[in-house]
Design a protein around this motif. Structure first.
Motif, PDB file in Angstrom:
ATOM      1  N   PRO A 145      13.916 -22.813  -7.729  1.00 17.15           N
ATOM      2  CA  PRO A 145      14.386 -22.076  -6.549  1.00 17.15           C
ATOM      3  C   PRO A 145      15.890 -22.236  -6.310  1.00 17.15           C
ATOM      4  O   PRO A 145      16.516 -21.383  -5.679  1.00 17.15           O
ATOM      5  N   GLN A 146      16.490 -23.299  -6.844  1.00 18.11           N
ATOM      6  CA  GLN A 146      17.933 -23.514  -6.712  1.00 18.11           C
ATOM      7  C   GLN A 146      18.742 -22.771  -7.783  1.00 18.11           C
ATOM      8  O   GLN A 146      19.959 -22.855  -7.818  1.00 18.11           O
ATOM      9  N   GLY A 147      18.059 -22.069  -8.696  1.00 16.61           N
ATOM     10  CA  GLY A 147      18.751 -21.304  -9.725  1.00 16.61           C
ATOM     11  C   GLY A 147      19.102 -22.095 -10.972  1.00 16.61           C
ATOM     12  O   GLY A 147      19.899 -21.652 -11.785  1.00 16.61           O
ATOM     13  N   GLN A 148      18.509 -23.260 -11.146  1.00 17.73           N
ATOM     14  CA  GLN A 148      18.751 -24.063 -12.348  1.00 17.73           C
ATOM     15  C   GLN A 148      17.624 -23.827 -13.352  1.00 17.73           C
ATOM     16  O   GLN A 148      16.513 -23.446 -12.981  1.00 17.73           O
ATOM     17  N   ILE A 149      17.900 -24.087 -14.618  1.00 15.88           N
ATOM     18  CA  ILE A 149      16.861 -23.951 -15.637  1.00 15.88           C
ATOM     19  C   ILE A 149      15.796 -25.002 -15.367  1.00 15.88           C
ATOM     20  O   ILE A 149      16.103 -26.182 -15.174  1.00 15.88           O
ATOM     21  N   ASP A 150      14.550 -24.574 -15.349  1.00 12.58           N
ATOM     22  CA  ASP A 150      13.417 -25.452 -15.038  1.00 12.58           C
ATOM     23  C   ASP A 150      13.018 -26.246 -16.284  1.00 12.58           C
ATOM     24  O   ASP A 150      12.380 -25.714 -17.189  1.00 12.58           O
ATOM     25  N   VAL A 151      13.418 -27.500 -16.334  1.00 12.95           N
ATOM     26  CA  VAL A 151      13.175 -28.354 -17.502  1.00 12.95           C
ATOM     27  C   VAL A 151      11.670 -28.535 -17.736  1.00 12.95           C
ATOM     28  O   VAL A 151      11.199 -28.470 -18.878  1.00 12.95           O
ATOM     29  N   GLN A 152      10.908 -28.741 -16.692  1.00 12.96           N
ATOM     30  CA  GLN A 152       9.457 -28.959 -16.844  1.00 12.96           C
ATOM     31  C   GLN A 152       8.782 -27.732 -17.436  1.00 12.96           C
ATOM     32  O   GLN A 152       7.919 -27.848 -18.300  1.00 12.96           O
ATOM     33  N   ALA A 153       9.161 -26.552 -16.976  1.00  8.12           N
ATOM     34  CA  ALA A 153       8.595 -25.315 -17.521  1.00  8.12           C
ATOM     35  C   ALA A 153       8.988 -25.150 -18.989  1.00  8.12           C
ATOM     36  O   ALA A 153       8.181 -24.705 -19.810  1.00  8.12           O
ATOM     37  N   TYR A 154      10.220 -25.505 -19.313  1.00  5.57           N
ATOM     38  CA  TYR A 154      10.685 -25.413 -20.700  1.00  5.57           C
ATOM     39  C   TYR A 154       9.861 -26.329 -21.606  1.00  5.57           C
ATOM     40  O   TYR A 154       9.390 -25.921 -22.669  1.00  5.57           O
ATOM     41  N   LEU A 155       9.680 -27.578 -21.175  1.00  3.64           N
ATOM     42  CA  LEU A 155       8.928 -28.540 -21.994  1.00  3.64           C
ATOM     43  C   LEU A 155       7.460 -28.156 -22.127  1.00  3.64           C
ATOM     44  O   LEU A 155       6.831 -28.450 -23.148  1.00  3.64           O
ATOM     45  N   ALA A 156       6.903 -27.484 -21.128  1.00  2.00           N
ATOM     46  CA  ALA A 156       5.491 -27.099 -21.150  1.00  2.00           C
ATOM     47  C   ALA A 156       5.235 -25.824 -21.948  1.00  2.00           C
ATOM     48  O   ALA A 156       4.092 -25.558 -22.329  1.00  2.00           O
ATOM     49  N   ASP A 157       6.257 -25.057 -22.219  1.00  2.00           N
ATOM     50  CA  ASP A 157       6.084 -23.773 -22.910  1.00  2.00           C
ATOM     51  C   ASP A 157       6.103 -23.978 -24.422  1.00  2.00           C
ATOM     52  O   ASP A 157       7.083 -24.478 -24.972  1.00  2.00           O
ATOM     53  N   PRO A 158       5.042 -23.571 -25.121  1.00  2.00           N
ATOM     54  CA  PRO A 158       5.017 -23.747 -26.578  1.00  2.00           C
ATOM     55  C   PRO A 158       5.908 -22.753 -27.325  1.00  2.00           C
ATOM     56  O   PRO A 158       6.207 -22.957 -28.502  1.00  2.00           O
ATOM     57  N   LEU A 159       6.325 -21.689 -26.656  1.00  2.00           N
ATOM     58  CA  LEU A 159       7.159 -20.674 -27.301  1.00  2.00           C
ATOM     59  C   LEU A 159       8.623 -20.861 -26.933  1.00  2.00           C
ATOM     60  O   LEU A 159       8.940 -21.270 -25.815  1.00  2.00           O
ATOM     61  N   PRO A 160       9.528 -20.536 -27.859  1.00  2.00           N
ATOM     62  CA  PRO A 160      10.953 -20.626 -27.527  1.00  2.00           C
ATOM     63  C   PRO A 160      11.323 -19.584 -26.480  1.00  2.00           C
ATOM     64  O   PRO A 160      10.710 -18.528 -26.395  1.00  2.00           O
TER      65      PRO A 160
END
Length: 117
Positions: free
Chosen positions: A31-46
């Protein structure tokens, strides 16, 4: 996932920028406009990104996490492709993001649009 569109605002050879040089990045943002690290790590696709050069050439890249934050890497070269460091903290319209290549030259992009999708 959001689509972030950035236009070149400054380059050493184009100090006034270039509206035909852009980056389109897809990423989950907090919500603050930053890249969501947790979502990135949880996503199996680039997470895909596209660099469109002034001559219309398109270069497919992907967002990767690095020690210092984030980078773009070409999808052609695999894990050995050079990294282009993406220096940006907040991904909202009007914010600036610096893209630094392996030669450390900095290209400054201005975020012009962030939309769902």
């Amino acid at each position: 996932m959001a689509k972030v569109t950035m236009l070149l605002a400054y380059a050493p050879d184009r100090p006034e920028g270039d509206l035909a040089d852009r980056i389109e990045l897809r990423a989950c943002l907090t919500p603050q406009g930053q890249i969501d690290v947790q979502a990135y790590l949880a996503d199996p696709l680039p997470w895909p990104a596209l660099r469109v050069l002034p001559d219309g050439t398109e270069r497919a890249t992907e967002l990767v996490q690095v020690e210092s934050g984030w980078a773009l890497r070409s999808t052609r070269g695999g894990d050995d492709a050079p990294l282009w460091t993406l220096d940006g903290r907040v991904f909202r319209p009007g914010e600036l993001v610096t893209l630094r290549g392996p030669d450390a030259a900095g290209l400054v992009f201005r975020i012009v649009n962030v939309e769902a999708g």
